[in-house]
Design an enzyme around this catalytic site. Structure first.
Site, PDB file in Angstrom:
ATOM      1  N   GLU A 201      28.149  85.944 -53.880  1.00  0.00           N
ATOM      2  CA  GLU A 201      26.795  86.055 -53.331  1.00  0.00           C
ATOM      3  C   GLU A 201      26.045  84.728 -53.415  1.00  0.00           C
ATOM      4  O   GLU A 201      24.895  84.623 -53.002  1.00  0.00           O
ATOM      5  CB  GLU A 201      26.022  87.143 -54.078  1.00  0.00           C
ATOM      6  CG  GLU A 201      26.239  88.541 -53.520  1.00  0.00           C
ATOM      7  CD  GLU A 201      27.672  89.016 -53.511  1.00  0.00           C
ATOM      8  OE1 GLU A 201      28.312  88.945 -54.586  1.00  0.00           O
ATOM      9  OE2 GLU A 201      28.175  89.432 -52.454  1.00  0.00           O
ATOM     10  N   ASN A 278      33.774  89.024 -50.460  1.00  0.00           N
ATOM     11  CA  ASN A 278      33.162  88.789 -49.150  1.00  0.00           C
ATOM     12  C   ASN A 278      33.119  87.301 -48.795  1.00  0.00           C
ATOM     13  O   ASN A 278      32.989  86.451 -49.662  1.00  0.00           O
ATOM     14  CB  ASN A 278      31.728  89.323 -49.147  1.00  0.00           C
ATOM     15  CG  ASN A 278      30.849  88.622 -50.182  1.00  0.00           C
ATOM     16  OD1 ASN A 278      30.951  88.924 -51.363  1.00  0.00           O
ATOM     17  ND2 ASN A 278      30.010  87.704 -49.761  1.00  0.00           N
ATOM     18  N   ASP A 320      29.752  93.103 -46.535  1.00  0.00           N
ATOM     19  CA  ASP A 320      30.049  92.875 -47.950  1.00  0.00           C
ATOM     20  C   ASP A 320      31.178  93.778 -48.438  1.00  0.00           C
ATOM     21  O   ASP A 320      31.122  94.307 -49.536  1.00  0.00           O
ATOM     22  CB  ASP A 320      28.802  93.053 -48.830  1.00  0.00           C
ATOM     23  CG  ASP A 320      29.053  92.593 -50.255  1.00  0.00           C
ATOM     24  OD1 ASP A 320      29.769  91.592 -50.441  1.00  0.00           O
ATOM     25  OD2 ASP A 320      28.533  93.238 -51.192  1.00  0.00           O
TER      26      ASP A 320
HETATM   27 CA    CA Z   1      30.210  90.794 -52.564  1.00  0.00          CA
END
Ligand code: CA
Ligand code: CA
Length: 584
Positions: A201, A278, A320
């Site tokens: 992230e 992700n 995600d």
């Molecule tokens: Ca993630």
């Protein structure tokens, strides 16, 4: 004085030798690599995350079974104490009369396995400014020789003396100021400790690192974003993939793909399998292409540190759907042929079976109520059939893009919590969740140490009666044989046993046991806080023990949105529970 002690010790050693004392197992030296490889068969200990290198989380122990489980009672509960009562996602390690657990805020504890008495405690000194995305959890330790090793929230790997809790070595995995952190249990392969990293992230670069277990020195490093150079013993070791083949411009430099859940090890193929998170940022319109090797499983040769194969579950991920979920080796006969397989229940809602020797697609099956982003997986190519309106829209100027409802939510059909595979039933037991989200994209630019999402979201329930569902999946047919629903989201690991039992915990505070064949709930025990850890079992002195961590937390209470009402009354905690059968 010093000399006298020495003399005494030598004399004692000599007299023991003279008496011809029988050789006893030298547990002081600790478990060897062979012991770790044999962990799934040695019922007297739990030496590895996942209870064996394959991490099937299966024990053949059957003293606790469908007939006796109603006599399962606590032996003790040991508190982790302090004010650091957050999510306890650890799996215990059990060796030579000691239970080792990691706790929230990068702590480790050693407890006497019979009495629960604390032997030692280690508190990592964490700097201000660490950036864990999803609670201050830790998922477990690795044991080897005199060491017990775990990863910390400031992206370090720490080896402690397992008898004293004193630091032997401490190495940095990544720069916490750039968003790197670490929560997964390390694995051991060929006397190397192998770890992933967290921070997808924040636009970090995912990687898998192998270190000498005795010194912590880096042996190889393999980035999981295409374009980055790997290393082997301090020398360049080839780029992962081909620069700019699946990424445009410089986006690969901050591409995410964190390997935050760790990996599994298959000695037979000499591969470690790591899932990747992700691509960064979440806003997929900013990064055209498949964005390798994000949201995938990569198989890395243990000796060379090179990627042997990969399989991308969500190419060009826009939801995600971290592909970090554990890839569990298993052997089965498919269409009359004996095969070396691996299975993964992906965050995107599909359960995949691959040939673990080469990554070849065998099958994929939906294991959740709903997948809006794809209408199945193409059984020839193994790629998802994306739906035309499933992807959140591109922002226009400074405005956010079109909001779409997507299911599963970004927390996934399954998140970090590990499934189990029973060698008796041939079924995988998947701790899954049915939930969706409103998701939209926003403009974003990379800034070191800042969140790099370019997206917003609200999680929503999609069923009236549950979010969580423990599901028994037949990997040969893709059929769900049974399911056991739960009001709150499931967030703990699963254990399968030779007693025809499946254990898992619930946020409502219960450790539960189910009939492995039918899913009938046979037993439950209220631990006083949510159970989001992974249960284990072992035997000692002719008795079978079961242990689990209790302590509510993790990503769900931080990001739960509208599903938060299912767990608003759950108390925090932090304790190890140990059970055995009550004998009259
Ligand atoms: Ca993630
Ligand atoms: Ca064992």
């Amino acid at each position: 004085m010093k000399g006298r002690f020495k003399t005494l010790a030598v004399a004692l050693a000599a007299s023991c030798a003279a008496m011809g004392a029988p050789a006893v197992a030298d547990n002081h030296a600790g478990p060897t690599m062979n012991d770790l490889l044999n962990d799934a068969n040695s019922t007297g200990d739990v030496l590895t995350y996942g209870m064996g290198p394959w991490q099937q989380r299966y024990s053949k122990l059957n003293m606790v079974n469908t007939e006796t489980v109603n006599r399962l009672v606590p032996v003790f509960s040991a508190s982790l104490g302090g004010e650091k009562q957050r999510g306890q996602e650890a799996q215990p390690i059990v060796y030579d009369g000691t239970i080792y657990v990691t706790g929230s805020y990068s702590r480790m504890f050693a407890f006497d396995a019979k009495t629960g008495e604390k032997k030692w405690e280690y508190n990592a000194r964490l700097p201000d400014g660490i950036m864990p995305c999803c609670d201050v959890v830790n998922r477990g330790a690795a044991i080897h020789g005199d060491k017990i090793i775990f990863a910390t929230l400031d992206a370090h790997l720490v080896a402690l003396n397992r008898e004293t809790g004193k630091v032997i070595w401490n190495k940095e995995i990544g720069d916490y100021k750039a968003g790197y952190s670490a929560t997964a249990a390390p694995i051991i392969a060929k006397d190397m400790v192998i770890t992933g990293n967290s921070g997808g992230e924040f636009g970090i670069v995912g990687a898998v690192q192998a270190r000498d277990v005795n010194t912590g020195e880096l042996i190889w490093d393999r980035p999981t974003i295409e374009g980055h150079m790997g290393t082997l013993r301090g020398k360049d070791n080839g780029i992962s993939g081909k620069t700019n083949a699946t990424w445009e411009g410089d986006l690969w430099k901050t591409g995410g793909g964190a390997t935050w859940l760790g990996g599994t090890y298959d000695p037979g193929t000499n591969l470690v399998y790591f899932g990747t998170g992700n691509p960064a940022p979440w806003n997929s319109h900013l990064r055209p292409g498949d964005n390798l090797y994000t949201s995938a499983t990569v198989a890395i040769d243990v000796d060379t540190g090179k990627i042997k194969w990969y399989y991308q579950t969500t190419p060009h991920d826009g939801w995600d759907f971290d592909g970090v979920n554990e890839f569990i080796p298993f052997d089965a006969t498919m269409n009359g042929k004996k095969m070396q397989l691996g299975a993964k229940a992906d965050r995107n809602g599909y359960f995949y079976v691959l040939d673990r020797t080469n990554g070849k697609f065998i099958g994929a099956h939906k294991f959740v109520m709903q997948t809006t982003w794809a209408d199945g997986i193409d059984q020839k190519t193994g790629r998802p059939n994306f739906t035309s309106d499933g992807r959140p829209g591109a922002p226009t100027g400074a405005d956010k893009g079109e909001v779409v409802f997507a299911s599963p939510s970004f927390l996934g059909g399954k998140n970090w919590m590990p499934m189990a595979y029973s060698q008796d039933t041939g079924l995988f037991y998947i701790p899954s969740n049915d939930w969706g989200m409103d998701i939209w994209n926003e403009p974003i630019a990379y800034k070191k140490g800042a969140a790099y999402l370019g997206a917003g979201f609200t999680i929503k329930p999609i069923a009236d009666d549950h979010i969580g569902a423990l599901r028994a999946m037949d990997p040969k047919t893709g059929k769900i044989v049974w399911e056991a629903k739960n009001p709150a989201p499931l967030w703990g690991g699963v254990l399968a046993t030779g007693g025809n039992l499946v254990f898992t915990g619930t946020p409502e505070g219960y450790l539960k046991a189910f009939d492995a064949k039918t899913g009938q709930e046979l037993w439950k025990f209220q631990t006083g806080s949510g159970v989001v850890g992974s249960p284990v079992t072992w035997e000692d002195g002719g008795e079978q023990y079961v242990a689990v961590m209790s302590g509510w937390g993790g990503a769900v209470p931080l990001w739960g949105g509208e599903v938060a009402k299912t767990f608003k009354d759950i108390s925090q905690g932090g304790s190890l529970w140990v059970f055995k059968l009550y004998n009259q």
